[in-house]
Write a protein that holds these residues in place. Structure first.
Motif, mmCIF file in Angstrom:
data_model
loop_
_atom_site.group_PDB
_atom_site.id
_atom_site.type_symbol
_atom_site.label_atom_id
_atom_site.label_comp_id
_atom_site.label_asym_id
_atom_site.label_seq_id
_atom_site.Cartn_x
_atom_site.Cartn_y
_atom_site.Cartn_z
ATOM 1 N N HIS A 108 0.872 -1.172 0.000
ATOM 2 C CA HIS A 108 0.000 0.000 0.000
ATOM 3 C C HIS A 108 0.917 1.233 0.000
ATOM 4 O O HIS A 108 1.996 1.199 0.589
ATOM 5 C CB HIS A 108 -0.879 -0.020 1.264
ATOM 6 N N ASP A 147 0.955 3.829 1.725
ATOM 7 C CA ASP A 147 1.263 4.325 3.074
ATOM 8 C C ASP A 147 1.856 3.252 3.986
ATOM 9 O O ASP A 147 1.863 3.401 5.209
ATOM 10 C CB ASP A 147 -0.012 4.888 3.715
ATOM 11 N N ALA A 195 -12.132 -6.909 5.047
ATOM 12 C CA ALA A 195 -11.082 -6.362 4.198
ATOM 13 C C ALA A 195 -9.750 -6.208 4.928
ATOM 14 O O ALA A 195 -8.851 -5.514 4.441
ATOM 15 C CB ALA A 195 -11.524 -5.005 3.644
ATOM 16 N N ILE A 255 -4.650 -4.957 3.782
ATOM 17 C CA ILE A 255 -6.037 -4.564 3.534
ATOM 18 C C ILE A 255 -6.394 -4.936 2.097
ATOM 19 O O ILE A 255 -5.528 -5.004 1.228
ATOM 20 C CB ILE A 255 -6.312 -3.061 3.780
ATOM 21 N N LYS A 256 -7.681 -5.174 1.895
ATOM 22 C CA LYS A 256 -8.145 -5.495 0.553
ATOM 23 C C LYS A 256 -8.635 -4.212 -0.103
ATOM 24 O O LYS A 256 -9.617 -3.613 0.322
ATOM 25 C CB LYS A 256 -9.262 -6.539 0.585
ATOM 26 N N THR A 257 -7.920 -3.783 -1.117
ATOM 27 C CA THR A 257 -8.253 -2.564 -1.845
ATOM 28 C C THR A 257 -8.965 -2.943 -3.143
ATOM 29 O O THR A 257 -9.045 -4.138 -3.477
ATOM 30 C CB THR A 257 -6.962 -1.777 -2.181
ATOM 31 N N PRO A 258 -9.440 -1.982 -3.908
ATOM 32 C CA PRO A 258 -10.036 -2.319 -5.209
ATOM 33 C C PRO A 258 -9.050 -3.046 -6.134
ATOM 34 O O PRO A 258 -9.452 -3.798 -7.007
ATOM 35 C CB PRO A 258 -10.432 -0.952 -5.790
ATOM 36 N N GLU A 259 -7.734 -2.838 -5.910
ATOM 37 C CA GLU A 259 -6.707 -3.504 -6.713
ATOM 38 C C GLU A 259 -6.317 -4.870 -6.147
ATOM 39 O O GLU A 259 -5.464 -5.556 -6.692
ATOM 40 C CB GLU A 259 -5.453 -2.629 -6.820
ATOM 41 N N TRP A 297 -5.364 -7.357 -2.396
ATOM 42 C CA TRP A 297 -4.720 -7.276 -1.087
ATOM 43 C C TRP A 297 -3.402 -6.522 -1.198
ATOM 44 O O TRP A 297 -2.621 -6.754 -2.120
ATOM 45 C CB TRP A 297 -4.472 -8.677 -0.535
ATOM 46 N N LYS A 298 -3.176 -5.610 -0.239
ATOM 47 C CA LYS A 298 -1.943 -4.821 -0.191
ATOM 48 C C LYS A 298 -1.376 -4.866 1.229
ATOM 49 O O LYS A 298 -2.120 -4.789 2.217
ATOM 50 C CB LYS A 298 -2.209 -3.348 -0.562
ATOM 51 N N THR A 317 0.168 -3.353 4.370
ATOM 52 C CA THR A 317 0.186 -2.031 4.995
ATOM 53 C C THR A 317 1.257 -1.916 6.070
ATOM 54 O O THR A 317 1.698 -0.822 6.396
ATOM 55 C CB THR A 317 -1.174 -1.698 5.642
#
Length: 154
Positions: free
Chosen positions: A54, A56, A106, A133-137, A139-140, A142
């Protein structure tokens, strides 16, 4: 009455199966993100490493002392730059020994014991703790914190 009970049982089993399959799918996706991170590190592929984080994201490591531990900090950007500037003849190979993944909607957490090798020579071992976290793209990552040990490995 018997038909209603049978229908209710069938509905419950179907819902449980759907939820179970979705949970397994999410766990596999989280594993893939973590595996991609270490594949990118091993291959010195900056874009592969960067895509799993992510924007951040934060990174920390524990540094053992006689009185407990201190916290070392590292930016994702510096981590990626160090990987990219590793000499071509040096292979950084973090081998994940196990995945313990917990997911709530998420948000995911993964505990991954590992062994780290440089050119097939053991360097250290420890545990990574990932937050994702699960983003629109997808899992990222963090947050990552790890331990590093020369002995007492799993």
């Amino acid at each position: 009455m018997k038909l209603k009970k049978s229908l209710l049982i069938t509905l419950c089993i179907t819902l449980f199966t759907i939820v179970s399959v979705q949970a397994q799918t999410n766990e596999e996706e989280v594993k893939k993100v973590i595996a991609t991170l270490f594949e990118g590190m091993k291959n010195k592929d900056q874009s592969l490493v960067q895509k799993v984080f992510h924007p951040d994201a934060m990174m920390h490591t524990t540094i053992a002392t006689e009185n407990g531990a201190t916290l070392g900090s590292n930016s994702v950007k510096d981590f990626i730059n160090r990987i990219a500037t590793t000499p071509a003849n040096t292979v950084l190979d973090e081998r994940i020994l196990d995945y313990q993944i917990k997911i709530d909607g998420a948000m995911a957490s993964a505990w991954t014991p590992y062994e780290f090798y440089v050119n097939d020579n053991f360097s250290h071992c420890g545990v990574n703790s990932f937050s994702l976290i699960k983003t629109p793209e997808g899992w990222k990552i963090t947050y990552v914190i790890d331990t590093r040990n020369k002995e007492g490995c799993i």
